[in-house]
Design a protein around this motif. Structure first.
Motif, PDB file in Angstrom:
ATOM      1  N   VAL A  90       0.855  -1.195   0.000  1.00 45.21           N
ATOM      2  CA  VAL A  90       0.000   0.000   0.000  1.00 45.21           C
ATOM      3  C   VAL A  90       0.882   1.232   0.000  1.00 45.21           C
ATOM      4  O   VAL A  90       1.762   1.371   0.861  1.00 45.21           O
ATOM      5  N   ALA A  91       0.657   2.124  -0.960  1.00 46.99           N
ATOM      6  CA  ALA A  91       1.437   3.355  -1.081  1.00 46.99           C
ATOM      7  C   ALA A  91       0.656   4.535  -0.526  1.00 46.99           C
ATOM      8  O   ALA A  91      -0.465   4.808  -0.967  1.00 46.99           O
ATOM      9  N   LEU A  92       1.253   5.208   0.458  1.00 48.78           N
ATOM     10  CA  LEU A  92       0.690   6.439   1.024  1.00 48.78           C
ATOM     11  C   LEU A  92       1.644   7.568   0.685  1.00 48.78           C
ATOM     12  O   LEU A  92       2.815   7.543   1.099  1.00 48.78           O
ATOM     13  N   GLU A  93       1.167   8.533  -0.057  1.00 50.28           N
ATOM     14  CA  GLU A  93       2.016   9.627  -0.529  1.00 50.28           C
ATOM     15  C   GLU A  93       1.714  10.900   0.236  1.00 50.28           C
ATOM     16  O   GLU A  93       0.546  11.288   0.382  1.00 50.28           O
ATOM     17  N   GLY A  94       2.768  11.539   0.741  1.00 46.80           N
ATOM     18  CA  GLY A  94       2.603  12.791   1.455  1.00 46.80           C
ATOM     19  C   GLY A  94       3.527  12.874   2.656  1.00 46.80           C
ATOM     20  O   GLY A  94       4.193  11.910   3.024  1.00 46.80           O
ATOM     21  N   ALA A  95       3.550  14.044   3.267  1.00 44.87           N
ATOM     22  CA  ALA A  95       4.410  14.262   4.423  1.00 44.87           C
ATOM     23  C   ALA A  95       3.753  13.717   5.685  1.00 44.87           C
ATOM     24  O   ALA A  95       2.543  13.524   5.740  1.00 44.87           O
ATOM     25  N   GLY A  96       4.579  13.481   6.686  1.00 36.80           N
ATOM     26  CA  GLY A  96       4.063  12.999   7.962  1.00 36.80           C
ATOM     27  C   GLY A  96       5.040  12.042   8.611  1.00 36.80           C
ATOM     28  O   GLY A  96       5.981  11.569   7.973  1.00 36.80           O
ATOM     29  N   ASP A  97       4.815  11.774   9.882  1.00 37.78           N
ATOM     30  CA  ASP A  97       5.650  10.849  10.620  1.00 37.78           C
ATOM     31  C   ASP A  97       5.630   9.476   9.953  1.00 37.78           C
ATOM     32  O   ASP A  97       4.559   8.864   9.802  1.00 37.78           O
TER      33      ASP A  97
END
Length: 312
Positions: free
Chosen positions: A173-180
């Motif tokens: 699963v690919a989650l794109e974006g900033a964050g911890d």
């Protein structure tokens, strides 16, 4: 030295059942003489592998691998098949599957992975052939998939794992974006577990294969007629059922299995708020289930055979 053409390699492959890379090497070693090349393959023990090439390989393992790539990550999944589930418990087979998945991080197709070089110096194709000869079953690197994000994570999950990273179902699963990253990876893993359980057909409604929709529409239309629904109402009834079908098979619209009160889409949005990440999005997924689409052949009923042999 004779020219080793693609047609010559193809002819040897058809006659021997051995992989393309081995056929090319055999022809190079025998100056293009097909008869001598077949003998060369036999001498190398590859004919044993060739004899097993027509056996159905629907068991085996799915393997996954991930690694960081700057602010982002890359993930790969492969399906490595054998004839029996017994082989999947073999350490040699498991190690091979894991190493092929690692190569999938760099090589985007099965063909590219076949030609890639392992740490031992042999190609993947050579290694598969060696394993066939060593273990005694037909084997096939059947599928490979890859996901990457420039920023974010590619999380993985393996269902029915027999050892870390290998099992019967592999999900990325690919989650794109900033964050911890730790928090994103935990979210990704939960969604990957959801994907393993629900087997969605697409990420978003727009990505859903039109052929899948039309197939479902045809089934629902026929069902409505069988139920005696008025002909002038069937289109409206089926359209409503198609809308429900889309929600059932589209990942972003599915109720999240760990909390059915929210959809997967809403889960990502809620997590983005918690992390203060305004640009977080679910960018893609891969689900490989072992033996999916392979027609399995039933083996002999050994118990019945023994009973018939001992009867009377």
């Amino acid at each position: 030295m004779a020219e080793i053409t693609a047609a010559l390699v193809k002819e040897l492959r058809e006659r021997s059942g051995v992989g393309m890379m081995d056929c090319k090497k055999a022809l190079q070693e025998t100056d293009g003489d097909i008869t001598a090349a077949i003998d060369w393959l036999r001498a190398k023990g590859l004919s044993k592998a060739a004899k097993k090439a027509d056996r159905v390989a629907a068991e085996g393992l799915v393997a996954v691998a991930t690694r960081e790539d700057g602010k982002g990550e890359i993930g790969a999944a492969i399906e490595f098949n054998a004839e029996t589930d017994f082989v999947a418990r073999n350490d040699l087979f498991q190690d091979a599957a894991k190493s092929f998945a690692q190569l999938g991080l760099e090589h985007h197709t099965v063909e590219a992975i076949h030609g890639a070089t392992l740490e031992s110096g042999s190609t993947v194709q050579d290694e598969v052939t060696r394993l066939i000869a060593t273990i005694g079953e037909n084997m096939q690197l059947r599928r490979a998939a890859r996901l990457s994000v420039e920023e974010g994570v590619v999380a993985s999950y393996v269902h029915n794992a027999v050892s870390p990273g290998v099992g019967r179902i592999g999900v990325l699963v690919a989650l794109e974006g900033a964050g911890d990253k730790a928090a994103l990876r935990e979210l990704g893993r939960k969604i990957a577990m959801h994907v393993a359980a629900t087997a969605p057909l697409s990420l978003n409604t727009d990505d859903l294969d039109p052929a899948a929709i039309e197939k479902e529409r045809a089934v629902l239309t026929e069902k409505a007629r069988e139920e005696g629904r008025p002909e002038n109402m069937i289109d409206k009834i089926v359209s409503g059922q198609i809308a429900k079908f889309q929600k059932d098979v589209v990942l972003s619209k599915q109720p999240f299995v760990m909390n059915p009160d929210v959809t997967v889409e809403q889960l990502v949005a809620d997590t983005a708020k918690e992390l203060g990440s305004s640009n977080l999005k679910l960018a893609g997924f891969v689900r490989l289930a072992l033996g999916e689409g392979v027609e399995k052949v039933e083996g002999p009923d050994f118990a019945a055979e023994v009973a018939s042999m001992t009867a009377g």
